[in-house]
Design a protein around this motif. Structure first.
Motif, PDB file in Angstrom:
ATOM      1  N   SER B 194      18.667  -8.492  38.253  1.00 25.46           N
ATOM      2  CA  SER B 194      20.063  -8.847  37.984  1.00 25.46           C
ATOM      3  C   SER B 194      20.404 -10.245  38.484  1.00 25.46           C
ATOM      4  CB  SER B 194      20.999  -7.824  38.620  1.00 25.46           C
ATOM      5  OG  SER B 194      20.735  -7.735  40.006  1.00 25.46           O
ATOM      6  N   ASP B 214      19.453 -10.813  29.927  1.00 21.87           N
ATOM      7  CA  ASP B 214      20.157  -9.752  29.211  1.00 21.87           C
ATOM      8  C   ASP B 214      19.521  -9.470  27.857  1.00 21.87           C
ATOM      9  OD1 ASP B 214      23.575 -10.172  30.344  1.00 21.87           O
ATOM     10  OD2 ASP B 214      22.026  -8.718  30.844  1.00 21.87           O
ATOM     11  N   PRO B 274      17.052   3.398  26.231  1.00 20.41           N
ATOM     12  CA  PRO B 274      16.800   2.026  26.680  1.00 20.41           C
ATOM     13  C   PRO B 274      15.455   1.928  27.406  1.00 20.41           C
ATOM     14  CG  PRO B 274      18.251   3.112  28.209  1.00 20.41           C
ATOM     15  CD  PRO B 274      17.947   4.110  27.129  1.00 20.41           C
TER      16      PRO B 274
ATOM     17  N   ASP C   5      20.356   0.489  31.899  1.00 20.33           N
ATOM     18  CA  ASP C   5      19.679  -0.318  30.899  1.00 20.33           C
ATOM     19  C   ASP C   5      20.255  -0.148  29.513  1.00 20.33           C
ATOM     20  OD1 ASP C   5      17.076   1.027  32.731  1.00 20.33           O
ATOM     21  OD2 ASP C   5      17.675  -1.076  32.850  1.00 20.33           O
ATOM     22  N   ARG C   6      21.389   0.604  29.421  1.00 18.73           N
ATOM     23  CA  ARG C   6      21.818   0.959  28.064  1.00 18.73           C
ATOM     24  C   ARG C   6      22.387  -0.233  27.318  1.00 18.73           C
ATOM     25  NH1 ARG C   6      21.377   5.716  26.197  1.00 18.73           N
ATOM     26  NH2 ARG C   6      20.439   7.178  27.623  1.00 18.73           N
ATOM     27  N   PRO C   8      23.544  -4.721  27.768  1.00 14.73           N
ATOM     28  CA  PRO C   8      23.423  -5.899  28.617  1.00 14.73           C
ATOM     29  C   PRO C   8      24.399  -5.821  29.790  1.00 14.73           C
ATOM     30  CG  PRO C   8      23.553  -6.553  26.325  1.00 14.73           C
ATOM     31  CD  PRO C   8      23.781  -5.086  26.360  1.00 14.73           C
ATOM     32  N   ILE C   9      23.987  -6.418  30.895  1.00 17.30           N
ATOM     33  CA  ILE C   9      24.811  -6.335  32.107  1.00 17.30           C
ATOM     34  C   ILE C   9      26.190  -6.936  31.884  1.00 17.30           C
ATOM     35  CG2 ILE C   9      25.034  -7.191  34.462  1.00 17.30           C
ATOM     36  CD1 ILE C   9      22.181  -6.683  34.927  1.00 17.30           C
ATOM     37  N   TYR C  10      26.255  -8.075  31.161  1.00 21.14           N
ATOM     38  CA  TYR C  10      27.556  -8.692  30.969  1.00 21.14           C
ATOM     39  C   TYR C  10      28.485  -7.765  30.202  1.00 21.14           C
ATOM     40  CZ  TYR C  10      26.498  -9.882  26.101  1.00 21.14           C
ATOM     41  OH  TYR C  10      26.187  -9.816  24.778  1.00 21.14           O
ATOM     42  N   ILE C  44      24.703 -10.031  41.225  1.00 22.21           N
ATOM     43  CA  ILE C  44      24.162 -10.414  39.923  1.00 22.21           C
ATOM     44  C   ILE C  44      24.327 -11.922  39.736  1.00 22.21           C
ATOM     45  CG2 ILE C  44      24.600  -8.219  38.778  1.00 22.21           C
ATOM     46  CD1 ILE C  44      27.158  -9.414  37.702  1.00 22.21           C
TER      47      ILE C  44
END
Lengths: 224, 290, 123
Positions: B194, B214, B274, C5-6, C8-10, C44
């Motif tokens: 991250s 990402d 995922p 992980d499903r 994107p982090i953003y 992050i």
């Protein structure tokens, strides 16, 4: 700060300790002369100091040369100093150290002369007293430089080459040292020594070799 | 910000090819992750970037110049290796002082704060430190170097979990405050991923993937269902790996699925899941087990 | 909050802030944390956090005041509510019905249960 200045500052203490010890040795020698008589005359020397302090500094700076290449060089490169800049900085340090050691040796010589005069030893010695000369000082500085180059080169040879090659090449690293020996040995009769220009050439050549020896050096990973 | 351009980079040791023709471009000013297995060439690549050694072939351009023996450039690059490049016999306080003396951009005060935060005993010699403390010292030197290009080559792996998290916090805090180009190589992926903005994956001396973190994460799909159905669905797709349990099969697919494919999968009753960056990494790289 | 992980982090960041707005934890014209604070808090990359915030800025749920920070738009909660309302039946109710059918639970039992819960369906 510049590398040369950094190295000089770091070695303050150890140089001080070395010469402190040498002064103690000098004191012990002069005292022994006073107490036990002029035993040095049997050695055909006029100065006890010249006996003790001539060659020892050479070996000391030889070790400094080794440490420069094996310890300080990797740290320097890791801190962002180029090999060339390091060689130059270390070279300046080497010259300064050689000069410094020669000055300390001369100081010791003069101290001894003082002590001789005070204790009346000066009149009793048979050989002429080895007063320091400018020419002598200069050649001794070159001699110390030669010793340092040998240390530096030896360390680099073993760092960069595989052991068997290193063993083959290492004796060549001793050449500047031998040249240096000639300069700083107590044998003052120059007639059966190689000409001083030849030895100066050797030392000069070894300085060049020392510079070339770092080029292209690959920093090895250290084992944890 | 330092751009890094690498073109057909090669490094060989005798018969071994550590780097086998690698090319990429980093825009700089980000925290980059360099992922690769042991022996994949991470350390070799980073050593070349820091001009610790010369490549066998290929070019490196940092900020447009070759770093090799390039004094103004190389003093702005700091590579911290796991083993640390410090004088073992020195005391910690001396090591920090040396770094301050030799590296112009070094921040002594920041280093002192970090030494305290990581609880590194300042009066002990480096040799006498535990592995975790040595790692912490390396991380301290890297952070406090304030070098425009700072590289951590698995340098925090010896630290325990709380210390590692302290390092991540410090790295983020300093980066937010004064951005620089940071490269972190690791195989502790899930913990660190991250932190990365861009990720480079290398394997056996070659570049395997290079993408925004990402984006890379979303480029893996695990397709699970009855074996024949999965096989039909994944025909023509890049399958990185498969797993079987009885009649059920799970295939890891590399690449994003479009709407058509997604509907087709749902219709066929396939389960789409995922793939973590860790799993993606495992599948994209080869190792001893394969 | 941990990230899975499903997506994107953003995206997950943007979704979390939307949830906070929806549930009233973030009210109209409240200031949100800066991206750097957010990044430090969740450990992050700041650029990732910034991406999430920019998505919300683009969609109009947040607005920016130069030199001060980012704030919740006054109409954010209402817009989110409307959006969620539109999707409530397809995203929440329909799957429930499917599950109930699979388990063999009759619809009357569900209604009875909902009525008994608090007397009326609407809270």
């Amino acid at each position: 700060m510049s590398l040369a200045r950094y190295l000089l500052r770091r070695h303050r203490l150890i140089f001080g300790i070395y010469w402190g010890i040498m002064l103690l040795v000098l004191a012990a020698l002069v005292t022994s002369l006073k107490v036990f008589g002029l035993w040095i005359v049997e050695a055909e020397r006029a100065s006890a100091w010249a006996l003790a302090a001539n060659v020892a500094p050479g070996w000391f700076v030889f070790v400094i040369g080794i440490i420069l290449a094996s310890v300080y060089l990797p740290v320097g490169i890791a801190h962002g100093i180029t090999r060339r800049d390091f060689a130059i900085g270390a070279g300046l340090f080497a010259v300064a150290t050689s000069v410094l050691f020669e000055l300390m040796k001369i100081a010791g010589q003069l101290l001894e002369a003082l002590a001789y005069n005070m204790f009346g030893i000066m009149e009793e010695i048979a050989e002429p007293y080895p007063w320091p000369t400018a020419g002598g000082a200069l050649t001794e500085v070159l001699g110390y430089l030669g010793f340092m180059c040998s240390g530096w080169l030896s360390a680099l040879i073993f760092y960069r080459m595989r052991i068997w090659w290193a063993l083959l090449v290492a004796p060549f690293a001793a050449i500047p040292l031998s040249g240096g020996m000639e300069f700083i040995s107590t044998e003052t009769d120059w007639s059966h020594k190689p000409h001083w220009s030849f030895i100066t050439l050797i030392v000069a050549g070894s300085v060049v070799a020392a510079y070339l020896a770092v080029r292209g050096l690959a920093l090895k990973p250290k084992k944890t | 910000m330092f751009t890094i351009e690498v073109d057909d980079l090669r490094l060989s040791f005798g018969d071994t090819k550590a780097l086998d023709g690698m090319s990429f471009r980093l825009g700089g000013g980000k925290i980059y992750g360099l992922l690769g297995r042991n022996g994949s060439g991470k350390t070799s690549l980073l050593s070349l970037l820091a001009a610790f050694r010369r490549p066998t072939a290929g070019t490196i351009r940092i900020d447009g110049e070759n770093p090799w023996e390039n004094a103004p450039l190389v003093r702005q690059i700091c590579l911290i290796r796991e083993s640390g490049d410090v004088y073992d016999q020195e005391k910690v306080s001396c090591v920090v002082r040396t770094a301050g003396d030799l590296r112009p951009s070094f921040d002594r005060d920041y280093a002192d704060r970090l030494v305290e935060r990581f609880q590194i005993p300042t009066r002990k010699r480096v040799q006498a430190l535990s592995r975790g403390q040595k790692s912490a010292l390396g991380c301290t030197l890297g952070l406090a170097s304030r070098a425009p290009l700072t590289i951590f080559d698995e340098s925090y792996l010896g630290m325990d979990a709380p210390s590692r998290y302290a390092f991540y916090d410090e790295l983020l805090a300093d980066y937010s405050d004064q951005p620089r180009t940071v490269i972190v190589s690791t195989h502790l992926i899930e913990e660190v991923s991250s932190l990365f903005e861009e990720v480079i994956i290398i394997d056996r001396g070659r570049l395997v993937a290079h993408d925004e973190a990402d984006m890379l994460r979303s480029r893996g799909v695990a397709v699970t269902g009855p074996q024949e159905v999965v096989d039909t669905f994944t025909a023509g797709l890049t399958v990185l790996g498969t797993q079987r349990l009885g009649g059920t099969k799970s295939a890891t697919v590399f690449g994003e699925l479009n709407e058509t494919q997604l509907s087709a999968a749902r219709l066929a009753g396939l389960d789409l899941g995922p793939v973590s960056l860790q799993d993606l990494f495992v599948h994209l790289t080869t190792g001893v087990n394969r | 909050m941990s990230f899975d992980d499903r997506s994107p982090i953003y995206q997950q960041i943007a979704d979390k802030i939307k949830r906070d707005i929806l549930h009233g934890d973030l009210r109209a014209d409240d200031q949100v944390m800066s991206t750097n604070q957010y990044a430090a808090f969740y450990r992050i990359n700041p650029a990732t956090a910034a991406k999430g915030f920019h998505q919300l800025l683009d969609e109009g749920y947040l607005y920016k005041r130069r030199g001060i920070g980012m704030f919740v738009s006054p109409d954010a909660q209402e817009r989110l509510r409307t959006q969620r309302r539109e999707r409530f039946f397809s995203d929440v109710v329909a799957p429930m019905v499917v599950e109930a059918r699979a388990l063999g639970i009759p619809l009357e039992e569900i209604i009875h249960h909902l009525n008994g819960k608090d007397g009326h369906v609407h809270d």
